[in-house]
Design a protein around this motif. Structure first.
Motif, PDB file in Angstrom:
ATOM      1  N   VAL A  84       0.866  -1.178   0.000  1.00 26.31           N
ATOM      2  CA  VAL A  84       0.000   0.000   0.000  1.00 26.31           C
ATOM      3  C   VAL A  84       0.903   1.229   0.000  1.00 26.31           C
ATOM      4  CG1 VAL A  84      -1.803   1.266   1.213  1.00 26.31           C
ATOM      5  CG2 VAL A  84      -1.816  -1.242   1.229  1.00 26.31           C
ATOM      6  N   ILE A  85       0.751   2.061  -1.028  1.00 21.57           N
ATOM      7  CA  ILE A  85       1.615   3.222  -1.213  1.00 21.57           C
ATOM      8  C   ILE A  85       0.813   4.494  -0.974  1.00 21.57           C
ATOM      9  CG2 ILE A  85       3.036   4.508  -2.854  1.00 21.57           C
ATOM     10  CD1 ILE A  85       3.632   1.848  -4.248  1.00 21.57           C
ATOM     11  N   ARG A  86       1.241   5.265   0.024  1.00 19.38           N
ATOM     12  CA  ARG A  86       0.613   6.555   0.317  1.00 19.38           C
ATOM     13  C   ARG A  86       1.382   7.654  -0.411  1.00 19.38           C
ATOM     14  NH1 ARG A  86       1.204   8.657   5.005  1.00 19.38           N
ATOM     15  NH2 ARG A  86       2.969   7.412   5.726  1.00 19.38           N
ATOM     16  N   LEU A  87       0.673   8.464  -1.203  1.00 19.05           N
ATOM     17  CA  LEU A  87       1.284   9.601  -1.879  1.00 19.05           C
ATOM     18  C   LEU A  87       0.710  10.908  -1.347  1.00 19.05           C
ATOM     19  CD1 LEU A  87       1.364   8.317  -5.586  1.00 19.05           C
ATOM     20  CD2 LEU A  87       3.183   8.224  -3.863  1.00 19.05           C
ATOM     21  N   GLN A 134       9.144  12.974  -5.139  1.00 19.97           N
ATOM     22  CA  GLN A 134       8.193  11.918  -4.802  1.00 19.97           C
ATOM     23  C   GLN A 134       8.027  10.928  -5.955  1.00 19.97           C
ATOM     24  OE1 GLN A 134       3.733  11.610  -2.753  1.00 19.97           O
ATOM     25  NE2 GLN A 134       4.564  13.584  -3.299  1.00 19.97           N
ATOM     26  N   LEU A 135       8.000  11.427  -7.169  1.00 21.25           N
ATOM     27  CA  LEU A 135       7.891  10.551  -8.328  1.00 21.25           C
ATOM     28  C   LEU A 135       9.137   9.685  -8.480  1.00 21.25           C
ATOM     29  CD1 LEU A 135       6.237  12.979 -10.911  1.00 21.25           C
ATOM     30  CD2 LEU A 135       5.168  10.999  -9.806  1.00 21.25           C
ATOM     31  N   ASP A 136      10.319  10.259  -8.201  1.00 25.56           N
ATOM     32  CA  ASP A 136      11.556   9.466  -8.253  1.00 25.56           C
ATOM     33  C   ASP A 136      11.522   8.360  -7.215  1.00 25.56           C
ATOM     34  OD1 ASP A 136      12.525  11.017 -10.315  1.00 25.56           O
ATOM     35  OD2 ASP A 136      13.820  12.253  -9.047  1.00 25.56           O
ATOM     36  N   TRP A 137      11.069   8.700  -6.013  1.00 26.05           N
ATOM     37  CA  TRP A 137      10.951   7.691  -4.956  1.00 26.05           C
ATOM     38  C   TRP A 137       9.983   6.588  -5.370  1.00 26.05           C
ATOM     39  CZ3 TRP A 137       6.422   6.326  -2.499  1.00 26.05           C
ATOM     40  CH2 TRP A 137       6.559   5.418  -1.449  1.00 26.05           C
ATOM     41  N   LEU A 138       8.860   6.957  -5.965  1.00 27.87           N
ATOM     42  CA  LEU A 138       7.860   5.980  -6.373  1.00 27.87           C
ATOM     43  C   LEU A 138       8.424   5.043  -7.445  1.00 27.87           C
ATOM     44  CD1 LEU A 138       4.975   4.903  -6.254  1.00 27.87           C
ATOM     45  CD2 LEU A 138       4.330   6.664  -7.912  1.00 27.87           C
ATOM     46  N   ALA A 139       9.176   5.592  -8.395  1.00 28.98           N
ATOM     47  CA  ALA A 139       9.770   4.757  -9.439  1.00 28.98           C
ATOM     48  C   ALA A 139      10.710   3.725  -8.838  1.00 28.98           C
ATOM     49  CB  ALA A 139      10.510   5.639 -10.445  1.00 28.98           C
ATOM     50  N   ASP A 140      11.516   4.138  -7.862  1.00 32.52           N
ATOM     51  CA  ASP A 140      12.430   3.200  -7.198  1.00 32.52           C
ATOM     52  C   ASP A 140      11.644   2.133  -6.443  1.00 32.52           C
ATOM     53  OD1 ASP A 140      14.631   4.544  -8.155  1.00 32.52           O
ATOM     54  OD2 ASP A 140      14.953   5.707  -6.329  1.00 32.52           O
ATOM     55  N   GLU A 141      10.578   2.540  -5.786  1.00 31.00           N
ATOM     56  CA  GLU A 141       9.775   1.599  -4.993  1.00 31.00           C
ATOM     57  C   GLU A 141       9.123   0.556  -5.901  1.00 31.00           C
ATOM     58  OE1 GLU A 141       8.271  -0.277  -1.796  1.00 31.00           O
ATOM     59  OE2 GLU A 141       9.562   1.494  -1.639  1.00 31.00           O
ATOM     60  N   ALA A 199      -2.688  17.543 -11.016  1.00 31.35           N
ATOM     61  CA  ALA A 199      -2.180  18.412 -12.079  1.00 31.35           C
ATOM     62  C   ALA A 199      -1.217  17.689 -13.015  1.00 31.35           C
ATOM     63  CB  ALA A 199      -1.512  19.648 -11.477  1.00 31.35           C
ATOM     64  N   ASN A 200      -0.391  16.783 -12.480  1.00 33.24           N
ATOM     65  CA  ASN A 200       0.554  16.052 -13.329  1.00 33.24           C
ATOM     66  C   ASN A 200       0.183  14.574 -13.395  1.00 33.24           C
ATOM     67  OD1 ASN A 200       1.287  15.655 -10.634  1.00 33.24           O
ATOM     68  ND2 ASN A 200       3.482  15.576 -11.079  1.00 33.24           N
ATOM     69  N   ALA A 201      -1.101  14.337 -13.675  1.00 28.33           N
ATOM     70  CA  ALA A 201      -1.591  12.962 -13.766  1.00 28.33           C
ATOM     71  C   ALA A 201      -0.848  12.164 -14.830  1.00 28.33           C
ATOM     72  CB  ALA A 201      -3.091  12.964 -14.067  1.00 28.33           C
ATOM     73  N   ASP A 202      -0.492  12.799 -15.943  1.00 27.20           N
ATOM     74  CA  ASP A 202       0.193  12.081 -17.017  1.00 27.20           C
ATOM     75  C   ASP A 202       1.530  11.523 -16.540  1.00 27.20           C
ATOM     76  OD1 ASP A 202      -1.896  12.628 -18.691  1.00 27.20           O
ATOM     77  OD2 ASP A 202      -0.877  14.230 -19.791  1.00 27.20           O
ATOM     78  N   ALA A 203       2.253  12.293 -15.728  1.00 25.90           N
ATOM     79  CA  ALA A 203       3.551  11.832 -15.221  1.00 25.90           C
ATOM     80  C   ALA A 203       3.380  10.619 -14.320  1.00 25.90           C
ATOM     81  CB  ALA A 203       4.255  12.960 -14.477  1.00 25.90           C
ATOM     82  N   LEU A 204       2.352  10.641 -13.471  1.00 30.16           N
ATOM     83  CA  LEU A 204       2.098   9.500 -12.596  1.00 30.16           C
ATOM     84  C   LEU A 204       1.711   8.268 -13.400  1.00 30.16           C
ATOM     85  CD1 LEU A 204       1.621   8.136  -9.842  1.00 30.16           C
ATOM     86  CD2 LEU A 204      -0.703   9.071  -9.891  1.00 30.16           C
ATOM     87  N   LEU A 205       0.793   8.436 -14.337  1.00 32.40           N
ATOM     88  CA  LEU A 205       0.299   7.286 -15.087  1.00 32.40           C
ATOM     89  C   LEU A 205       1.385   6.677 -15.974  1.00 32.40           C
ATOM     90  CD1 LEU A 205      -3.210   8.700 -15.998  1.00 32.40           C
ATOM     91  CD2 LEU A 205      -2.700   6.899 -14.343  1.00 32.40           C
ATOM     92  N   GLU A 206       2.244   7.518 -16.514  1.00 35.00           N
ATOM     93  CA  GLU A 206       3.347   6.992 -17.319  1.00 35.00           C
ATOM     94  C   GLU A 206       4.293   6.170 -16.447  1.00 35.00           C
ATOM     95  OE1 GLU A 206       5.632   5.928 -20.424  1.00 35.00           O
ATOM     96  OE2 GLU A 206       3.688   6.954 -20.503  1.00 35.00           O
ATOM     97  N   LEU A 207       4.526   6.628 -15.236  1.00 39.59           N
ATOM     98  CA  LEU A 207       5.395   5.904 -14.310  1.00 39.59           C
ATOM     99  C   LEU A 207       4.790   4.550 -13.927  1.00 39.59           C
ATOM    100  CD1 LEU A 207       7.164   7.639 -11.327  1.00 39.59           C
ATOM    101  CD2 LEU A 207       6.158   5.396 -11.048  1.00 39.59           C
ATOM    102  N   LEU A 208       3.455   4.487 -13.867  1.00 35.77           N
ATOM    103  CA  LEU A 208       2.778   3.258 -13.447  1.00 35.77           C
ATOM    104  C   LEU A 208       2.631   2.243 -14.577  1.00 35.77           C
ATOM    105  CD1 LEU A 208      -0.115   4.629 -11.204  1.00 35.77           C
ATOM    106  CD2 LEU A 208       2.210   3.991 -10.557  1.00 35.77           C
ATOM    107  N   ARG A 209       2.925   2.659 -15.794  1.00 37.14           N
ATOM    108  CA  ARG A 209       2.770   1.755 -16.939  1.00 37.14           C
ATOM    109  C   ARG A 209       3.634   0.507 -16.752  1.00 37.14           C
ATOM    110  NH1 ARG A 209       1.082   3.057 -22.078  1.00 37.14           N
ATOM    111  NH2 ARG A 209       1.433   5.275 -21.674  1.00 37.14           N
TER     112      ARG A 209
END
Length: 271
Positions: free
Chosen positions: A118-121, A132-139, A170-180
């Motif tokens: 479970v990841i809290r953002l 935060q996005l860099d941390w999420l990518a590593d996780e 606001a930066n939903a595209d960046a999050l969704l691309e990372l989750l691909r």
């Protein structure tokens, strides 16, 4: 994932809007409604693996409400025997919110709950910052045993209401691309005060309704209004898929009650 049921159950709460004193709009006791969700779960026999509260724990300008919210979360955790994890919304105060359980070391983190990550953002500014996005990518580079669930306040998709259409992440595209291609099974969010379900890049997104008030969906293009109709969601993840059900906290009188006849069990003979 529960060994008994074969599913991972989440009680998804959002948008509590607790106040320091009195009732919000003369009606809403935010911390008290967290307690009432516990009453419902116990009475209904719901046994979640985790409780997620996706932001706006307090009404803006009421940082003194955090101790009551934190106490309600701890009591809910004790009653249900499941962790209660919270994220911050745009009404939250990131400094005062450190009183909340699990926020002392920071407002975003990953938690292993029975093999599900479970990841809290933290989107309290309406955006996920680069660190935060860099941390999420590593996780996410390390898959979890039963996949991951992401919780944040601002949904990575738009509301159908004109007044809220531009209020998502606001930066939903960046999050969704990372989750691909990641192991994320579902994204849980709040903020809109109405439920919304979608699939984005193959990932189910569930926007939970609010414990404080529900949007008046036909208030018009130039206004927002709220019904005193608190709701929360029951999200269930299995190996086959994900589902979410919105549940009303207020219980009107039933139109009817019909008993259910269950088939008789066959007797078991031991020789």
């Amino acid at each position: 994932m529960s060994r008994d049921t074969g599913r991972f159950t989440v009680l998804h709460l959002s948008d509590v809007h607790a106040t320091e004193t009195g009732l919000l709009y003369g009606s809403v006791d935010g911390a008290g409604r967290i307690e009432r969700v516990g009453d419902y779960a116990v009475a209904a026999g719901v046994t979640p693996e985790v409780v997620l509260i996706t932001g706006d724990l307090i009404e803006r300008g009421n940082p003194g409400a955090y101790p009551a919210v934190a106490a309600a979360c701890r009591r809910l955790e004790d009653r249900l025997g499941a962790p209660v994890l919270t994220v911050l919304g745009n009404h939250d105060d990131p400094v005062a919110a450190r009183k909340l359980p699990h926020h002392g070391a920071g407002h975003f983190a990953a938690h292993d709950v029975d093999g599900t990550r479970v990841i809290r953002l933290d989107s309290h500014r309406g955006v996920l910052d680069p660190a935060q996005l860099d941390w999420l990518a590593d996780e996410l580079a390390r898959p979890a045993a039963h996949g991951s669930v992401i919780a944040l306040h601002h949904a990575p998709l738009a509301s159908p209401l004109p007044t809220l259409r531009r209020q998502g992440l606001a930066n939903a595209d960046a999050l969704l691309e990372l989750l691909r291609g990641s192991d994320v099974r579902a994204i849980l969010a709040g903020h809109y005060h109405h439920s919304l379900s979608a699939s984005v890049q193959g990932i189910p997104v569930f926007v939970g309704p609010s414990l404080a008030y529900h949007q008046v969906m036909d208030a018009g293009p130039d206004a927002v209004a709220g019904h005193d109709s608190p709701m929360f969601s029951l999200v269930q993840i299995t190996s086959d898929g994900v589902s979410a059900s919105a549940i009303a906290l207020h219980s009107p009188d039933p139109l009817f009650t019909q008993p259910i006849t269950r088939p008789a069990q066959k007797a078991t003979h031991v020789s």
